[in-house]
Design an enzyme around this catalytic site. Structure first.
Site, PDB file in Angstrom:
ATOM      1  N   TRP A   1       0.831  -1.218   0.000  1.00 50.00           N
ATOM      2  CA  TRP A   1       0.000   0.000   0.000  1.00 50.00           C
ATOM      3  C   TRP A   1       0.852   1.249   0.000  1.00 50.00           C
ATOM      4  O   TRP A   1       0.525   2.227  -0.682  1.00 50.00           O
ATOM      5  CB  TRP A   1      -0.981  -0.022   1.175  1.00 50.00           C
TER       6      TRP A   1
ATOM      7  N   ASP B   1      -1.270   6.957   6.255  1.00 49.06           N
ATOM      8  CA  ASP B   1      -2.370   6.088   5.841  1.00 49.06           C
ATOM      9  C   ASP B   1      -2.639   5.175   7.037  1.00 49.06           C
ATOM     10  O   ASP B   1      -1.846   4.288   7.339  1.00 49.06           O
ATOM     11  CB  ASP B   1      -1.943   5.277   4.606  1.00 49.06           C
TER      12      ASP B   1
ATOM     13  N   LYS C   1     -12.365  -1.256   7.913  1.00 50.08           N
ATOM     14  CA  LYS C   1     -11.656  -2.146   8.844  1.00 50.08           C
ATOM     15  C   LYS C   1     -12.060  -1.821  10.281  1.00 50.08           C
ATOM     16  O   LYS C   1     -12.639  -2.640  10.957  1.00 50.08           O
ATOM     17  CB  LYS C   1     -10.150  -2.028   8.638  1.00 50.08           C
TER      18      LYS C   1
HETATM   19  N1  PMP Z   1      -4.045   1.373   2.523  1.00 50.08           N
HETATM   20  C1  PMP Z   1      -4.081   0.322   3.355  1.00 50.08           C
HETATM   21  C2  PMP Z   1      -3.139   0.264   4.523  1.00 50.08           C
HETATM   22  C3  PMP Z   1      -4.991  -0.718   3.116  1.00 50.08           C
HETATM   23  O1  PMP Z   1      -5.013  -1.775   3.920  1.00 50.08           O
HETATM   24  C4  PMP Z   1      -5.859  -0.638   1.998  1.00 50.08           C
HETATM   25  C5  PMP Z   1      -6.890  -1.698   1.697  1.00 50.08           C
HETATM   26  N2  PMP Z   1      -6.733  -2.916   2.202  1.00 50.08           N
HETATM   27  C6  PMP Z   1      -5.770   0.475   1.151  1.00 50.08           C
HETATM   28  C7  PMP Z   1      -4.870   1.468   1.466  1.00 50.08           C
HETATM   29  C8  PMP Z   1      -6.666   0.633  -0.039  1.00 50.08           C
HETATM   30  O2  PMP Z   1      -7.890   1.030   0.449  1.00 50.08           O
HETATM   31  P1  PMP Z   1      -9.210   1.213  -0.412  1.00 50.08           P
HETATM   32  O3  PMP Z   1      -9.548  -0.106  -0.977  1.00 50.08           O
HETATM   33  O4  PMP Z   1     -10.171   1.721   0.607  1.00 50.08           O
HETATM   34  O5  PMP Z   1      -8.943   2.243  -1.457  1.00 50.08           O
END
Ligand code: PMP
Length: 355
Positions: free
Chosen positions: A100, A168, A192
């Protein structure tokens, strides 16, 4: 029958919340309609919206010089909105601690020069770097506080001096106490620890809303526009915000963030202690940086891992496969996962090990 759901997200929600939402689904209080049917400008919806913000502010002790925004587009949209809105010198530093963080960095490089301040790629992102090279003129430093896939988390924040720190917090928000004043901006997808998918939280220090570049962006991508309109510039994801409000009320009943942190630490300890003493399973992340929320592990044998996933599902323990890019196993034990779920998982692991 409800199962124990170890999904990384969308993830388990508190049963009490689902039950309350069920009761209020067709008619919310005495409003004669469902929350889904309300105008986002109506007083009855506004009350929900304001309460959700007030609860988040209270639970996270968000200082008054920070704005709280309820946006859409997920954390992924924030990978783009952060550089678009915070760009001044055209440069930002990224700490790469997994998939991520890498994606955030890659997306940012479309708008500015995204430089790597540190990376833990040399050991497959199993740890959090402790030395960083920041550029004095970076517009911000970006970190991923909890790494959902590799199961690591920051214990200490990098010292970025006057450079705003952006985090994030999608998979760690509200799981343990943090000091919001150390950050310039925090963002998190809801699915989450906040509520259902659909709403994305942004917490931004007010001074960062003033930005030349940002004022030229399409209005929907400007933090300032959303802040000035209390996240009602356009239609917000009203039902997700309503469920988030119920989850925040639930969290308050658990003793708020300090209360849930104790429970989270106990749940994680139970599973990590078992992994550390197991002759079959082993944890993947370095001990020092282990996440409280996402616990990747493996037997070291693909076929055994697959057998485990199948057997666990039959025992009512579901979504235990590792992320598709790393394989193995992973238990995500967010706030709403009860201790009983982790106990049942550890019991099942013990049985599986014996066999
Ligand atoms: N950042 C992190 C730390 C994540 O765990 C995730 C999704 N698992 C995301 C970003 C992406 O998030 P989204 O699907 O809400 O765009």
């Amino acid at each position: 029958m409800r199962v124990y759901n170890f999904s990384p997200g969308p993830a388990v929600l508190p049963v009490e919340v689902l039950e309350q939402a069920g009761k209020e689904m067709v008619e919310y209080q005495d409003c004669g309609m469902s929350v889904m049917e309300m105008s986002h400008r109506s007083p009855m919806y506004m009350e929900i919206h304001d309460k959700a913000e007030a609860l988040l502010r209270e639970l996270m002790a968000i200082p008054s010089h920070y704005k709280v925004l309820f946006l859409q587009g997920g954390a992924f949209q924030q990978f783009a909105m952060v550089p678009m809105n915070l760009c001044k010198n055209g440069k930002a530093d990224y700490v790469l601690t997994g998939e991520w963080a890498n994606k955030a960095c890659k997306e940012a490089s479309i708008f500015l020069k995204a430089e790597v301040a540190a990376t833990s790629e040399d050991r497959k992102f199993s740890y959090i770097p402790e030395t960083f090279t920041f550029s004095a003129d970076a517009d911000y430093v970006h970190i991923t506080s909890n790494n959902t896939i590799c199961g690591t988390r920051y214990l200490e924040l990098p010292d970025t001096g006057n450079i705003p720190l952006v985090s994030d917090m999608s998979s760690g928000i509200l799981s343990e106490e943090i000091d919001v004043s150390k950050y310039g901006l925090i963002y998190a997808g809801a699915q989450k620890n906040i509520g259902p998918a659909g709403v994305t939280i942004v917490i931004i220090r007010e001074d960062l809303l003033e930005n030349e570049h940002a004022s030229k962006l399409p209005s929907i991508f400007q933090y300032k526009v959303h802040a000035e309109n209390k996240s009602l510039y356009n239609t917000p994801p009203t039902y997700s915000i309503y469920i988030a409000k119920l989850c925040l009320e639930w969290l308050k009943r658990q003793g708020g963030v300090p209360g849930i942190q104790k429970i989270n630490e106990a749940k994680a300890k139970l599973l990590y202690d078992f992994l550390d003493n197991s002759s079959l399973f082993k944890g993947i992340a370095d001990k020092k940086y282990r996440s409280l929320m996402n616990i990747p592990f493996t037997t070291g044998d693909d076929a055994k891992d697959k057998d485990f996933i199948k057997g666990a599902a039959e025992a009512g323990l579901v979504n235990l496969s590792g992320h598709r890019i790393v394989g193995g196993l992973r238990a995500s034990i967010y706030n709403a996962m009860p201790m009983a779920g982790v106990e049942k998982l550890v019991d099942f692991m013990k049985k599986f090990e014996k066999q």
